[in-house]
Design a protein around this motif. Structure first.
Motif, PDB file in Angstrom:
ATOM      1  N   THR A   1      16.712 -28.001 -17.859  1.00 29.81           N
ATOM      2  CA  THR A   1      16.317 -27.404 -19.136  1.00 29.81           C
ATOM      3  C   THR A   1      16.059 -25.905 -18.997  1.00 29.81           C
ATOM      4  O   THR A   1      16.248 -25.151 -19.950  1.00 29.81           O
ATOM      5  CB  THR A   1      15.071 -28.100 -19.724  1.00 29.81           C
ATOM      6  N   HIS A   2      15.678 -25.471 -17.811  1.00 30.84           N
ATOM      7  CA  HIS A   2      15.461 -24.034 -17.582  1.00 30.84           C
ATOM      8  C   HIS A   2      16.748 -23.224 -17.781  1.00 30.84           C
ATOM      9  O   HIS A   2      16.696 -22.030 -18.045  1.00 30.84           O
ATOM     10  CB  HIS A   2      14.885 -23.800 -16.193  1.00 30.84           C
ATOM     11  N   ASP A   3      17.902 -23.868 -17.695  1.00 32.90           N
ATOM     12  CA  ASP A   3      19.170 -23.165 -17.891  1.00 32.90           C
ATOM     13  C   ASP A   3      19.335 -22.647 -19.318  1.00 32.90           C
ATOM     14  O   ASP A   3      20.188 -21.806 -19.577  1.00 32.90           O
ATOM     15  CB  ASP A   3      20.353 -24.070 -17.517  1.00 32.90           C
ATOM     16  N   PHE A   4      18.490 -23.116 -20.227  1.00 35.85           N
ATOM     17  CA  PHE A   4      18.511 -22.552 -21.575  1.00 35.85           C
ATOM     18  C   PHE A   4      18.030 -21.099 -21.587  1.00 35.85           C
ATOM     19  O   PHE A   4      18.363 -20.347 -22.502  1.00 35.85           O
ATOM     20  CB  PHE A   4      17.649 -23.387 -22.533  1.00 35.85           C
ATOM     21  N   VAL A   5      17.254 -20.693 -20.598  1.00 30.78           N
ATOM     22  CA  VAL A   5      16.723 -19.323 -20.569  1.00 30.78           C
ATOM     23  C   VAL A   5      17.859 -18.307 -20.379  1.00 30.78           C
ATOM     24  O   VAL A   5      18.004 -17.391 -21.195  1.00 30.78           O
ATOM     25  CB  VAL A   5      15.613 -19.180 -19.506  1.00 30.78           C
ATOM     26  N   PRO A   6      18.710 -18.425 -19.349  1.00 27.66           N
ATOM     27  CA  PRO A   6      19.824 -17.483 -19.264  1.00 27.66           C
ATOM     28  C   PRO A   6      20.832 -17.665 -20.398  1.00 27.66           C
ATOM     29  O   PRO A   6      21.423 -16.684 -20.868  1.00 27.66           O
ATOM     30  CB  PRO A   6      20.454 -17.762 -17.901  1.00 27.66           C
ATOM     31  N   LEU A   7      21.013 -18.897 -20.869  1.00 28.81           N
ATOM     32  CA  LEU A   7      21.912 -19.121 -21.998  1.00 28.81           C
ATOM     33  C   LEU A   7      21.406 -18.374 -23.231  1.00 28.81           C
ATOM     34  O   LEU A   7      22.183 -17.770 -23.968  1.00 28.81           O
ATOM     35  CB  LEU A   7      22.044 -20.614 -22.288  1.00 28.81           C
ATOM     36  N   ALA A   8      20.099 -18.394 -23.437  1.00 30.57           N
ATOM     37  CA  ALA A   8      19.513 -17.682 -24.580  1.00 30.57           C
ATOM     38  C   ALA A   8      19.783 -16.189 -24.499  1.00 30.57           C
ATOM     39  O   ALA A   8      20.079 -15.544 -25.512  1.00 30.57           O
ATOM     40  CB  ALA A   8      18.012 -17.955 -24.649  1.00 30.57           C
ATOM     41  N   ALA A   9      19.695 -15.628 -23.296  1.00 33.68           N
ATOM     42  CA  ALA A   9      19.975 -14.199 -23.133  1.00 33.68           C
ATOM     43  C   ALA A   9      21.434 -13.893 -23.480  1.00 33.68           C
ATOM     44  O   ALA A   9      21.723 -12.896 -24.166  1.00 33.68           O
ATOM     45  CB  ALA A   9      19.663 -13.759 -21.705  1.00 33.68           C
TER      46      ALA A   9
ATOM     47  N   GLU B   1      38.644 -15.989 -28.212  1.00 29.13           N
ATOM     48  CA  GLU B   1      38.222 -16.847 -27.095  1.00 29.13           C
ATOM     49  C   GLU B   1      37.573 -16.054 -25.966  1.00 29.13           C
ATOM     50  O   GLU B   1      36.798 -16.600 -25.188  1.00 29.13           O
ATOM     51  CB  GLU B   1      39.431 -17.626 -26.570  1.00 29.13           C
ATOM     52  N   VAL B   2      37.878 -14.771 -25.850  1.00 25.50           N
ATOM     53  CA  VAL B   2      37.312 -13.927 -24.793  1.00 25.50           C
ATOM     54  C   VAL B   2      36.583 -12.768 -25.457  1.00 25.50           C
ATOM     55  O   VAL B   2      37.145 -12.069 -26.307  1.00 25.50           O
ATOM     56  CB  VAL B   2      38.421 -13.394 -23.849  1.00 25.50           C
ATOM     57  N   ILE B   3      35.337 -12.563 -25.073  1.00 26.65           N
ATOM     58  CA  ILE B   3      34.515 -11.518 -25.689  1.00 26.65           C
ATOM     59  C   ILE B   3      34.017 -10.582 -24.600  1.00 26.65           C
ATOM     60  O   ILE B   3      33.474 -11.027 -23.588  1.00 26.65           O
ATOM     61  CB  ILE B   3      33.320 -12.135 -26.437  1.00 26.65           C
ATOM     62  N   ASP B   4      34.216  -9.301 -24.807  1.00 25.00           N
ATOM     63  CA  ASP B   4      33.715  -8.284 -23.881  1.00 25.00           C
ATOM     64  C   ASP B   4      32.358  -7.820 -24.400  1.00 25.00           C
ATOM     65  O   ASP B   4      32.268  -7.159 -25.436  1.00 25.00           O
ATOM     66  CB  ASP B   4      34.692  -7.112 -23.818  1.00 25.00           C
ATOM     67  N   VAL B   5      31.301  -8.199 -23.708  1.00 27.97           N
ATOM     68  CA  VAL B   5      29.948  -7.796 -24.096  1.00 27.97           C
ATOM     69  C   VAL B   5      29.688  -6.430 -23.451  1.00 27.97           C
ATOM     70  O   VAL B   5      29.738  -6.310 -22.227  1.00 27.97           O
ATOM     71  CB  VAL B   5      28.899  -8.839 -23.640  1.00 27.97           C
ATOM     72  N   PRO B   6      29.400  -5.400 -24.257  1.00 33.19           N
ATOM     73  CA  PRO B   6      29.322  -4.031 -23.743  1.00 33.19           C
ATOM     74  C   PRO B   6      28.016  -3.665 -23.047  1.00 33.19           C
ATOM     75  O   PRO B   6      27.768  -2.494 -22.785  1.00 33.19           O
ATOM     76  CB  PRO B   6      29.516  -3.189 -25.006  1.00 33.19           C
ATOM     77  N   VAL B   7      27.164  -4.630 -22.772  1.00 36.40           N
ATOM     78  CA  VAL B   7      25.885  -4.363 -22.110  1.00 36.40           C
ATOM     79  C   VAL B   7      25.719  -5.350 -20.967  1.00 36.40           C
ATOM     80  O   VAL B   7      26.395  -6.370 -20.912  1.00 36.40           O
ATOM     81  CB  VAL B   7      24.699  -4.481 -23.098  1.00 36.40           C
ATOM     82  N   ASP B   8      24.804  -5.046 -20.040  1.00 39.05           N
ATOM     83  CA  ASP B   8      24.539  -5.974 -18.949  1.00 39.05           C
ATOM     84  C   ASP B   8      23.035  -6.138 -18.729  1.00 39.05           C
ATOM     85  O   ASP B   8      22.517  -7.241 -18.810  1.00 39.05           O
ATOM     86  CB  ASP B   8      25.231  -5.512 -17.666  1.00 39.05           C
TER      87      ASP B   8
ATOM     88  N   SER C   1      25.122 -10.425 -16.477  1.00 40.61           N
ATOM     89  CA  SER C   1      26.125 -10.882 -15.507  1.00 40.61           C
ATOM     90  C   SER C   1      25.509 -11.888 -14.526  1.00 40.61           C
ATOM     91  O   SER C   1      26.156 -12.879 -14.163  1.00 40.61           O
ATOM     92  CB  SER C   1      26.752  -9.708 -14.762  1.00 40.61           C
ATOM     93  N   ASP C   2      24.256 -11.692 -14.132  1.00 38.28           N
ATOM     94  CA  ASP C   2      23.571 -12.676 -13.281  1.00 38.28           C
ATOM     95  C   ASP C   2      23.348 -13.986 -14.042  1.00 38.28           C
ATOM     96  O   ASP C   2      23.553 -15.070 -13.500  1.00 38.28           O
ATOM     97  CB  ASP C   2      22.221 -12.148 -12.796  1.00 38.28           C
ATOM     98  N   ASP C   3      22.924 -13.860 -15.297  1.00 38.61           N
ATOM     99  CA  ASP C   3      22.717 -15.049 -16.121  1.00 38.61           C
ATOM    100  C   ASP C   3      24.019 -15.846 -16.238  1.00 38.61           C
ATOM    101  O   ASP C   3      24.024 -17.066 -16.083  1.00 38.61           O
ATOM    102  CB  ASP C   3      22.235 -14.659 -17.525  1.00 38.61           C
ATOM    103  N   TRP C   4      25.118 -15.146 -16.507  1.00 37.96           N
ATOM    104  CA  TRP C   4      26.406 -15.808 -16.667  1.00 37.96           C
ATOM    105  C   TRP C   4      26.844 -16.474 -15.366  1.00 37.96           C
ATOM    106  O   TRP C   4      27.338 -17.606 -15.381  1.00 37.96           O
ATOM    107  CB  TRP C   4      27.448 -14.808 -17.148  1.00 37.96           C
ATOM    108  N   ASN C   5      26.640 -15.800 -14.245  1.00 35.40           N
ATOM    109  CA  ASN C   5      27.009 -16.390 -12.953  1.00 35.40           C
ATOM    110  C   ASN C   5      26.226 -17.674 -12.685  1.00 35.40           C
ATOM    111  O   ASN C   5      26.776 -18.653 -12.163  1.00 35.40           O
ATOM    112  CB  ASN C   5      26.792 -15.390 -11.814  1.00 35.40           C
TER     113      ASN C   5
END
Length: 95
Positions: free
Chosen positions: A76-84, A25-32, A58-62
């Motif tokens: 719909t633009h929110d798909f851009v940070p979601l894609a990253a 359920e929790v994933i540590d992504v090792p890059v930013d 981290s900005d995309d996630w915020n």
């Protein structure tokens, strides 16, 4: 190319279920930070991009969290940070 939103939803649900199964359920992504090709050049396959800019997961996630917490209405633009975010999960959750 035609995309049926109902099929996209089903695919997304299957992939999220798989991710939960293999990574929890929790994933540590090792890059930013990551390189990004600006939209004006990204979809021109016949010319090599001449510009790159930086993105930050981290900005995309915020920004996505603000939509989740209802500080902002989804666009719909929110798909851009979601894609990253999804790309980073696909490339760095190697289980």
């Amino acid at each position: 190319m035609i995309i049926h939103v109902s099929e996209l939803a089903k695919i997304s649900e299957k992939l999220i279920a798989h991710l939960r199964e293999v990574a929890g359920e929790v994933i540590d992504v090792p890059v930013d930070c990551y390189w990004n090709i600006p939209k004006a050049q990204k979809y021109n396959a016949y010319q090599e991009p001449s510009e790159l800019d930086m993105g930050q997961l981290s900005d995309d996630w915020n920004e996505l969290q603000k939509v989740l917490e209802k500080h902002f209405e989804p666009l719909t633009h929110d798909f851009v940070p979601l894609a990253a975010i999804l790309r980073a999960l696909g490339e760095h959750t190697l289980l």
